[in-house]
Design a protein around this motif. Structure first.
Motif, PDB file in Angstrom:
ATOM      1  N   MET A 199       0.858  -1.187   0.000  1.00 20.41           N
ATOM      2  CA  MET A 199       0.000   0.000   0.000  1.00 20.41           C
ATOM      3  C   MET A 199       0.894   1.237   0.000  1.00 20.41           C
ATOM      4  N   PRO A 200       0.348   2.391  -0.388  1.00 12.31           N
ATOM      5  CA  PRO A 200       1.169   3.593  -0.524  1.00 12.31           C
ATOM      6  C   PRO A 200       1.385   4.312   0.805  1.00 12.31           C
ATOM      7  N   VAL A 201       1.806   3.555   1.798  1.00 10.11           N
ATOM      8  CA  VAL A 201       1.982   4.073   3.154  1.00 10.11           C
ATOM      9  C   VAL A 201       3.324   3.602   3.686  1.00 10.11           C
ATOM     10  N   GLY A 202       4.026   4.487   4.395  1.00  9.67           N
ATOM     11  CA  GLY A 202       5.281   4.116   5.034  1.00  9.67           C
ATOM     12  C   GLY A 202       5.343   4.699   6.435  1.00  9.67           C
ATOM     13  N   GLU A 206       7.728  -4.931   7.959  1.00 10.53           N
ATOM     14  CA  GLU A 206       8.096  -6.063   7.100  1.00 10.53           C
ATOM     15  C   GLU A 206       6.880  -6.930   6.807  1.00 10.53           C
ATOM     16  N   LYS A 207       6.088  -7.228   7.843  1.00  9.18           N
ATOM     17  CA  LYS A 207       4.919  -8.087   7.667  1.00  9.18           C
ATOM     18  C   LYS A 207       3.877  -7.434   6.770  1.00  9.18           C
ATOM     19  N   MET A 208       3.752  -6.107   6.884  1.00 10.82           N
ATOM     20  CA  MET A 208       2.761  -5.384   6.092  1.00 10.82           C
ATOM     21  C   MET A 208       3.302  -4.953   4.733  1.00 10.82           C
ATOM     22  N   ARG A 209       4.560  -5.227   4.479  1.00  9.46           N
ATOM     23  CA  ARG A 209       5.219  -4.913   3.200  1.00  9.46           C
ATOM     24  C   ARG A 209       5.132  -3.434   2.848  1.00  9.46           C
ATOM     25  N   ILE A 210       5.595  -2.621   3.819  1.00  7.65           N
ATOM     26  CA  ILE A 210       5.694  -1.182   3.594  1.00  7.65           C
ATOM     27  C   ILE A 210       7.084  -0.718   4.046  1.00  7.65           C
ATOM     28  N   PRO A 211       7.548   0.462   3.613  1.00  5.20           N
ATOM     29  CA  PRO A 211       8.867   0.933   4.022  1.00  5.20           C
ATOM     30  C   PRO A 211       8.865   1.498   5.445  1.00  5.20           C
ATOM     31  N   TYR A 212       9.976   1.293   6.116  1.00  5.98           N
ATOM     32  CA  TYR A 212      10.170   1.820   7.473  1.00  5.98           C
ATOM     33  C   TYR A 212      11.460   2.623   7.498  1.00  5.98           C
ATOM     34  N   VAL A 213      11.374   3.884   7.927  1.00  5.77           N
ATOM     35  CA  VAL A 213      12.548   4.733   8.036  1.00  5.77           C
ATOM     36  C   VAL A 213      13.037   4.701   9.477  1.00  5.77           C
ATOM     37  N   LEU A 214      14.238   4.180   9.674  1.00  2.88           N
ATOM     38  CA  LEU A 214      14.815   4.085  11.011  1.00  2.88           C
ATOM     39  C   LEU A 214      15.431   5.421  11.396  1.00  2.88           C
TER      40      LEU A 214
END
Length: 343
Positions: free
Chosen positions: A72-75, A98-106
């Motif tokens: 989805m277009p959400v991060g 990871e489970k939701m297959r979206i980007p995560y910015v650390l």
């Protein structure tokens, strides 16, 4: 126990769980919180124009950005010290993304290491936040660690040459940054030159800065006012988005964050030209309430709301969400006045 049906429900529950200093840090804002409030209320002034009798039986929320595919277009935006919210901290947030297959910015201000996050979510698409320090070796070392750990992009935060954020002091959780008030676009050019990772600049609020970023070769832009935590009285991000979109003309992807709490907000931002929408505080409310599962619950909630909004507005894919499906309330008022004056 009451059901949690909205992001605000999670916010309220988290407020009852967190120690006061942790809650104040996460929810805090600069000045009198004018920009923080604008981020939220500005979405409420935008109206959706649904198109009816469209076959929306099958809908697809998937999105692609910088050659990376997402469900989805959400991060998730970079936010500091997730262990203030839950003992698993950034590890839980990364696993949820990871489970939701979206980007995560650390965030650079983490309560665990870059390498631990990489190990916790090896298949997740992780981007690394970066600040440019006076000593470039510090910034370069972060980039090298991110490269080694398999991160896919660098998100350079550019909107705080001096730090007006509230610093929390509680036990081991003391941090301060040697922010570099002399940073210029030349430093961004240096960053581009030292890595092959995509460079995304976060903190753009004007078309002039957006055009400068494009000119020097950044790969994407995040329209952001730091969640209202830095300079109060600046515009809401959704207010400046159309101007930036018009200036950039599709040369690089545009991401937006700030004030997003509903699926309708995501729809409106996409309709106004954003390629992706990021959220910052909302995952922390979920993390506080239920750890990794709570972050996933927040993401699924927004996913369901976006899917429902698309169906009711007559959109089958993210690409079908276009600018003619939203209108600011001021335009309705103007149209009404003109029409009334013609009678």
């Amino acid at each position: 126990m009451d059901l949690l049906d909205t992001v605000e429900d999670y916010h309220s529950r988290a407020a009852s769980i967190l120690p006061s200093n942790a809650y104040e840090y996460i929810s805090g804002a600069a000045g009198r919180s004018q920009t923080l409030q604008l981020n939220r209320t500005s979405y409420d002034r935008i109206r959706i124009r649904p198109r009816e009798l469209v076959n929306v039986e099958r809908r697809q929320l998937s999105s692609t950005l910088l050659g990376m595919n997402f469900d989805m277009p959400v991060g998730i935006s970079p936010t500091a010290l997730h262990r203030l919210a839950h003992a698993d901290g950034e590890l839980a947030t990364a696993r949820a993304a990871e489970k939701m297959r979206i980007p995560y910015v650390l965030s650079m201000f983490v309560s665990t290491s870059i390498e631990q996050v990489a190990q916790a979510a090896p298949a997740g698409i992780k981007w690394m936040q970066l600040y440019l320090y006076k000593d470039r070796r510090i910034s370069e070392a972060v980039v090298r660690r991110a490269e080694q750990a398999g991160f896919k992009a660098v998100v350079l935060t550019i909107d705080n040459p001096v730090n007006e954020d509230k610093i929390i002091e509680s036990g081991d959780l003391n941090f301060a940054a040697d922010f570099n008030a002399s940073t210029t676009w030349t430093d961004v050019e240096w960053l581009i030159s030292i890595t092959t990772l995509p460079i995304i600049v976060k903190g753009v609020m004007t078309k002039e800065d957006a055009l400068r970023a494009v000119k020097i070769g950044v790969n994407a832009i995040i329209v952001s006012n730091h969640g209202g935590r830095q300079l109060d009285s600046v515009s809401a991000t959704i207010e400046v988005l159309p101007d930036i979109v018009a200036a950039v003309q599709g040369k690089v992807p545009i991401i937006i964050d700030g004030g997003v709490t509903k699926g309708t907000d995501i729809f409106k931002a996409l309709a106004m030209g954003a390629n992706m929408v990021f959220i910052g505080r909302a995952p922390l409310w979920g993390l506080t309430v239920n750890g990794q599962a709570g972050v996933e619950e927040i993401l699924r909630l927004l996913q369901r709301e976006l899917d429902n909004t698309m169906a009711l507005a007559g959109c089958r894919t993210v690409e079908e969400i276009t600018k003619d499906q939203v209108l600011h309330e001021a335009q309705y008022c103007l149209t009404s006045l003109v029409t009334f004056g013609q009678k």
